[in-house]
Scaffold this motif. Structure first.
Motif, PDB file in Angstrom:
ATOM      1  N   SER A   1     -61.624  60.107  86.655  1.00 15.49           N
ATOM      2  CA  SER A   1     -60.533  61.147  87.209  1.00 15.49           C
ATOM      3  C   SER A   1     -60.427  62.679  85.799  1.00 15.49           C
ATOM      4  O   SER A   1     -60.646  61.794  84.583  1.00 15.49           O
ATOM      5  N   ASP A   2     -59.622  63.389  85.789  1.00 13.00           N
ATOM      6  CA  ASP A   2     -59.858  64.635  84.741  1.00 13.00           C
ATOM      7  C   ASP A   2     -57.584  64.369  84.507  1.00 13.00           C
ATOM      8  O   ASP A   2     -57.637  63.536  84.790  1.00 13.00           O
ATOM      9  N   GLY A   3     -58.037  64.159  82.831  1.00  9.75           N
ATOM     10  CA  GLY A   3     -56.551  64.403  82.517  1.00  9.75           C
ATOM     11  C   GLY A   3     -56.086  64.163  80.540  1.00  9.75           C
ATOM     12  O   GLY A   3     -57.628  64.451  80.255  1.00  9.75           O
ATOM     13  N   ILE A   4     -55.148  63.850  80.625  1.00  8.80           N
ATOM     14  CA  ILE A   4     -55.230  63.475  79.557  1.00  8.80           C
ATOM     15  C   ILE A   4     -55.141  62.059  79.079  1.00  8.80           C
ATOM     16  O   ILE A   4     -54.776  61.162  79.894  1.00  8.80           O
ATOM     17  N   LEU A   5     -55.791  61.716  78.517  1.00  9.79           N
ATOM     18  CA  LEU A   5     -56.122  60.089  77.527  1.00  9.79           C
ATOM     19  C   LEU A   5     -55.150  59.416  77.037  1.00  9.79           C
ATOM     20  O   LEU A   5     -54.683  59.797  75.700  1.00  9.79           O
ATOM     21  N   ASP A   6     -54.258  58.818  77.303  1.00  9.49           N
ATOM     22  CA  ASP A   6     -52.847  58.370  77.111  1.00  9.49           C
ATOM     23  C   ASP A   6     -53.336  56.950  76.112  1.00  9.49           C
ATOM     24  O   ASP A   6     -52.523  57.605  75.071  1.00  9.49           O
ATOM     25  N   TRP A   7     -53.858  56.276  76.500  1.00  8.90           N
ATOM     26  CA  TRP A   7     -54.712  55.460  75.451  1.00  8.90           C
ATOM     27  C   TRP A   7     -55.299  55.284  76.000  1.00  8.90           C
ATOM     28  O   TRP A   7     -55.812  54.756  77.332  1.00  8.90           O
ATOM     29  N   ILE A   8     -56.088  53.921  75.115  1.00 11.36           N
ATOM     30  CA  ILE A   8     -57.274  53.762  75.251  1.00 11.36           C
ATOM     31  C   ILE A   8     -57.977  52.497  74.040  1.00 11.36           C
ATOM     32  O   ILE A   8     -57.530  52.748  73.676  1.00 11.36           O
ATOM     33  N   GLY A   9     -57.554  50.704  74.867  1.00 15.46           N
ATOM     34  CA  GLY A   9     -58.141  49.765  73.665  1.00 15.46           C
ATOM     35  C   GLY A   9     -58.545  48.501  74.919  1.00 15.46           C
ATOM     36  O   GLY A   9     -59.037  49.000  75.543  1.00 15.46           O
ATOM     37  N   GLY A  10     -58.131  47.286  73.513  1.00 13.18           N
ATOM     38  CA  GLY A  10     -59.195  46.527  74.370  1.00 13.18           C
ATOM     39  C   GLY A  10     -60.862  46.126  73.448  1.00 13.18           C
ATOM     40  O   GLY A  10     -61.480  45.157  74.388  1.00 13.18           O
ATOM     41  N   ASP A  11     -61.218  47.647  73.081  1.00  9.10           N
ATOM     42  CA  ASP A  11     -62.715  47.305  72.357  1.00  9.10           C
ATOM     43  C   ASP A  11     -62.781  46.111  71.456  1.00  9.10           C
ATOM     44  O   ASP A  11     -63.633  45.028  70.902  1.00  9.10           O
ATOM     45  N   ASP A  12     -61.262  45.461  70.593  1.00  5.78           N
ATOM     46  CA  ASP A  12     -61.807  44.599  69.121  1.00  5.78           C
ATOM     47  C   ASP A  12     -62.513  43.657  70.441  1.00  5.78           C
ATOM     48  O   ASP A  12     -62.592  42.782  70.102  1.00  5.78           O
ATOM     49  N   ARG A  13     -60.919  42.886  71.045  1.00  5.40           N
ATOM     50  CA  ARG A  13     -61.723  42.009  71.560  1.00  5.40           C
ATOM     51  C   ARG A  13     -63.009  41.849  73.004  1.00  5.40           C
ATOM     52  O   ARG A  13     -62.903  40.365  72.528  1.00  5.40           O
ATOM     53  N   ALA A  14     -63.064  42.761  72.998  1.00  7.68           N
ATOM     54  CA  ALA A  14     -64.280  42.484  73.959  1.00  7.68           C
ATOM     55  C   ALA A  14     -65.628  42.564  72.924  1.00  7.68           C
ATOM     56  O   ALA A  14     -67.098  41.701  72.832  1.00  7.68           O
ATOM     57  N   ALA A  15     -65.351  43.125  71.877  1.00 14.10           N
ATOM     58  CA  ALA A  15     -66.320  42.911  70.732  1.00 14.10           C
ATOM     59  C   ALA A  15     -66.855  41.306  70.246  1.00 14.10           C
ATOM     60  O   ALA A  15     -67.444  40.919  70.156  1.00 14.10           O
ATOM     61  N   ALA A  16     -65.616  40.875  70.390  1.00 13.73           N
ATOM     62  CA  ALA A  16     -65.191  39.028  70.215  1.00 13.73           C
ATOM     63  C   ALA A  16     -65.632  38.337  70.792  1.00 13.73           C
ATOM     64  O   ALA A  16     -65.907  37.040  70.350  1.00 13.73           O
ATOM     65  N   VAL A  17     -66.088  39.005  72.208  1.00 15.83           N
ATOM     66  CA  VAL A  17     -66.732  37.616  73.073  1.00 15.83           C
ATOM     67  C   VAL A  17     -67.585  37.157  72.858  1.00 15.83           C
ATOM     68  O   VAL A  17     -68.887  37.740  72.216  1.00 15.83           O
ATOM     69  N   PRO A  18     -68.180  36.174  72.952  1.00 17.99           N
ATOM     70  CA  PRO A  18     -69.551  35.510  72.359  1.00 17.99           C
ATOM     71  C   PRO A  18     -70.485  36.809  72.776  1.00 17.99           C
ATOM     72  O   PRO A  18     -70.745  36.059  73.877  1.00 17.99           O
ATOM     73  N   GLY A  19     -71.870  37.106  72.660  1.00 20.00           N
ATOM     74  CA  GLY A  19     -72.722  36.964  73.259  1.00 20.00           C
ATOM     75  C   GLY A  19     -72.786  38.556  73.325  1.00 20.00           C
ATOM     76  O   GLY A  19     -73.585  40.068  73.733  1.00 20.00           O
ATOM     77  N   VAL A  20     -71.670  39.490  73.224  1.00 24.33           N
ATOM     78  CA  VAL A  20     -71.913  40.926  72.721  1.00 24.33           C
ATOM     79  C   VAL A  20     -72.186  41.546  71.796  1.00 24.33           C
ATOM     80  O   VAL A  20     -71.916  41.155  70.618  1.00 24.33           O
ATOM     81  N   ALA A  21     -73.063  42.444  71.813  1.00 26.74           N
ATOM     82  CA  ALA A  21     -73.609  43.237  70.460  1.00 26.74           C
ATOM     83  C   ALA A  21     -73.105  43.713  70.226  1.00 26.74           C
ATOM     84  O   ALA A  21     -73.298  44.190  68.324  1.00 26.74           O
ATOM     85  N   GLU A  22     -72.117  44.760  70.594  1.00 25.82           N
ATOM     86  CA  GLU A  22     -72.405  46.129  70.667  1.00 25.82           C
ATOM     87  C   GLU A  22     -71.391  46.726  71.493  1.00 25.82           C
ATOM     88  O   GLU A  22     -71.044  46.310  73.228  1.00 25.82           O
ATOM     89  N   VAL A  23     -70.099  47.541  71.229  1.00 22.58           N
ATOM     90  CA  VAL A  23     -69.323  47.757  71.736  1.00 22.58           C
ATOM     91  C   VAL A  23     -68.855  49.574  71.319  1.00 22.58           C
ATOM     92  O   VAL A  23     -68.435  49.615  69.580  1.00 22.58           O
ATOM     93  N   LYS A  24     -68.708  50.553  72.021  1.00 23.12           N
ATOM     94  CA  LYS A  24     -68.439  51.754  71.245  1.00 23.12           C
ATOM     95  C   LYS A  24     -67.167  52.997  71.834  1.00 23.12           C
ATOM     96  O   LYS A  24     -68.143  52.479  73.257  1.00 23.12           O
ATOM     97  N   LEU A  25     -66.784  53.378  71.668  1.00 17.54           N
ATOM     98  CA  LEU A  25     -65.963  54.371  72.041  1.00 17.54           C
ATOM     99  C   LEU A  25     -66.019  55.172  71.750  1.00 17.54           C
ATOM    100  O   LEU A  25     -65.858  55.494  70.198  1.00 17.54           O
ATOM    101  N   TYR A  26     -66.003  56.239  72.374  1.00 19.63           N
ATOM    102  CA  TYR A  26     -66.700  58.070  72.126  1.00 19.63           C
ATOM    103  C   TYR A  26     -65.016  58.611  71.762  1.00 19.63           C
ATOM    104  O   TYR A  26     -64.675  60.062  71.726  1.00 19.63           O
ATOM    105  N   VAL A  27     -64.150  58.160  72.106  1.00 26.21           N
ATOM    106  CA  VAL A  27     -62.763  59.510  72.709  1.00 26.21           C
ATOM    107  C   VAL A  27     -61.879  57.735  71.980  1.00 26.21           C
ATOM    108  O   VAL A  27     -62.043  56.905  71.829  1.00 26.21           O
ATOM    109  N   GLU A  28     -60.825  59.138  71.848  1.00 25.75           N
ATOM    110  CA  GLU A  28     -59.500  58.721  70.964  1.00 25.75           C
ATOM    111  C   GLU A  28     -57.893  59.084  72.283  1.00 25.75           C
ATOM    112  O   GLU A  28     -58.349  60.054  72.939  1.00 25.75           O
ATOM    113  N   PRO A  29     -57.420  58.485  72.131  1.00 28.77           N
ATOM    114  CA  PRO A  29     -55.642  58.239  72.725  1.00 28.77           C
ATOM    115  C   PRO A  29     -55.765  59.818  72.042  1.00 28.77           C
ATOM    116  O   PRO A  29     -55.933  60.602  71.207  1.00 28.77           O
ATOM    117  N   LYS A  30     -54.808  60.678  73.062  1.00 29.29           N
ATOM    118  CA  LYS A  30     -54.496  62.363  73.528  1.00 29.29           C
ATOM    119  C   LYS A  30     -55.516  63.455  73.632  1.00 29.29           C
ATOM    120  O   LYS A  30     -55.839  64.173  73.701  1.00 29.29           O
TER     121      LYS A  30
END
Length: 408
Positions: A330-359
């Motif tokens: 959906s469209d709207g204002i991004l209030d928050w986004i997170g969990g990328d650090d925990r995702a990157a720590a999963v064994p077998g994950v090579a890369e995690v990248k976010l293009y957006v930031e809150p607000k």
């Protein structure tokens, strides 16, 4: 001694532009970006890259700027990560007698109608198609081909302006959108109306005339926003060979065969059907997947070709890599986004990248620009890679609120 440099014409707002810069630096090259607006590319400032503002739609202006730079640098080569300027890059290479693709072949290939004609003449399996210059012609073409049809600009990339239309109302609606001033045309407005080739989609990667591999492509109609790629695609040997053979036939039909190419196909009831050929390095995380899966760095090998160095396309290992894109619903204002650090720590994950930031405001374009980020995973098997990818993606969350109503 003059410093050895690689000139990059424009860049990308996604990852490939940065990959070219980093690969060039590993090869000991100083990179110089020529762009109409260098500030569009975040990595230019972040990496401290030399950038020159120049009208990249003006070949003479680019020739003058490259000539000026040659007085200071030893220009090893000229290239780009962007399809929009790749024909211009080819002309620049010809002007300075440097390695590069055939400009006429690139221009023919970038016009999807001309590309379709050349593939059809060569007997390459493609969907039924018509070209249309107005709404009446679009309606007639859809009736001739039979619904559902894919309606898209004759020149374009990144699935911009591409839609599956299942009925006459959707055909009329999308035609109005394309011709009505909301779509940004890269050439004279012409619409390609195509038969919808039903079946799983694959992306075949080629460097020169050497077949590299095949990735799956999970596109979600009606707007063909890619959700996931897996490399290598899980295919029987015979199907793999048929896709490879058809892909190389495409290159011969289009006069390609220098540098990277991507062939998009769907496996239909009649076997592989070519959707389109892209005469440049693919995006969508596939270069990273190819490197993780096969050990072949397509970006580095392309630059080596550009500067006249010897390439090495030998497969070094065999793993399964996959990328999942984070797509808002959906469209709207991004209030928050997170969990990328925990995702990157999963064994077998090579890369995690976010293009957006809150607000940030999120307004979907219904093409590749809707990606808010991605996760890449790799392992020795398809089952394990898919499990790793899902585990990591489940750790990433976000919340959006609707845009305020007028007067609020």
């Amino acid at each position: 001694m003059a410093r050895k440099a690689l000139i990059l014409i424009e860049g990308t707002t996604t990852l490939n532009g940065l990959l070219y810069v980093q690969a060039a630096q590993r090869l000991g090259l100083h990179t110089i970006t020529l762009a109409t607006d260098p500030t569009r590319y975040d990595y230019v400032a972040a990496e401290g890259i030399e950038a020159v503002r120049v009208d990249t739609g003006n070949l003479d202006a680019l020739i003058r700027e490259c000539s000026r730079l040659r007085a200071t640098y030893d220009i090893a080569g000229i290239t780009s990560a962007s399809e929009l300027v790749y024909a211009t890059v080819a002309k620049l290479c010809r002007n300075f007698e440097m390695p590069g693709p055939n400009p006429a072949s690139i221009e023919r290939c970038c016009d999807k109608f001309i590309q379709r004609q050349l593939l059809a003449e060569a007997g390459v399996p493609i969907p039924a198609y018509r070209v249309a210059a107005n709404a009446t012609e679009v309606e007639s073409a859809a009736a001739d081909i039979g619904l559902p049809v894919v309606v898209k600009p004759a020149v374009g990339s990144g699935s911009m302006g591409v839609r599956l239309c299942r009925n006459v109302d959707e055909v009329a609606e999308h035609t109005t959108y394309l011709f009505g001033g909301k779509h940004t045309w890269q050439s004279a407005p012409r619409i390609l109306v195509e038969e919808f080739a039903q079946g799983p989609q694959y992306n075949a990667e080629v460097m020169g005339n050497e077949f590299i591999g095949i990735a799956t492509a999970d596109y979600g109609p009606p707007h063909f926003v890619c959700r996931e790629h897996i490399c290598p695609a899980p295919l029987p040997d015979d199907d793999y060979k048929r896709i490879a053979d058809v892909s190389l036939r495409c290159l011969r039909a289009l006069g390609l065969g220098w540098g990277p190419s991507e062939i998009e196909l769907r496996w239909t009831k009649r076997g592989p059907v070519v959707i389109e050929v892209n005469p440049r390095l693919t995006g969508g995380g596939i270069p990273q997947l190819v490197q993780l899966a096969y050990g072949v760095d397509l970006v580095t090998e392309h630059i080596k070709l550009v500067i006249g160095d010897e390439r090495n396309l030998r497969t070094r290992h065999s793993q399964t890599a996959a990328v999942r894109f984070l797509i808002p619903d959906s469209d709207g204002i991004l209030d928050w986004i997170g969990g990328d650090d925990r995702a990157a720590a999963v064994p077998g994950v090579a890369e995690v990248k976010l293009y957006v930031e809150p607000k940030m405001p999120i307004v979907r374009k219904l093409d590749y620009r809707d990606r808010m980020g991605y996760v890449i995973a790799v392992s020795s098997s398809l089952t394990e890679t898919e499990a790793i990818l899902q585990r990591a993606v489940d750790l990433i969350g976000w919340s959006m609120r609707p845009f305020p109503s007028i007067g609020e």
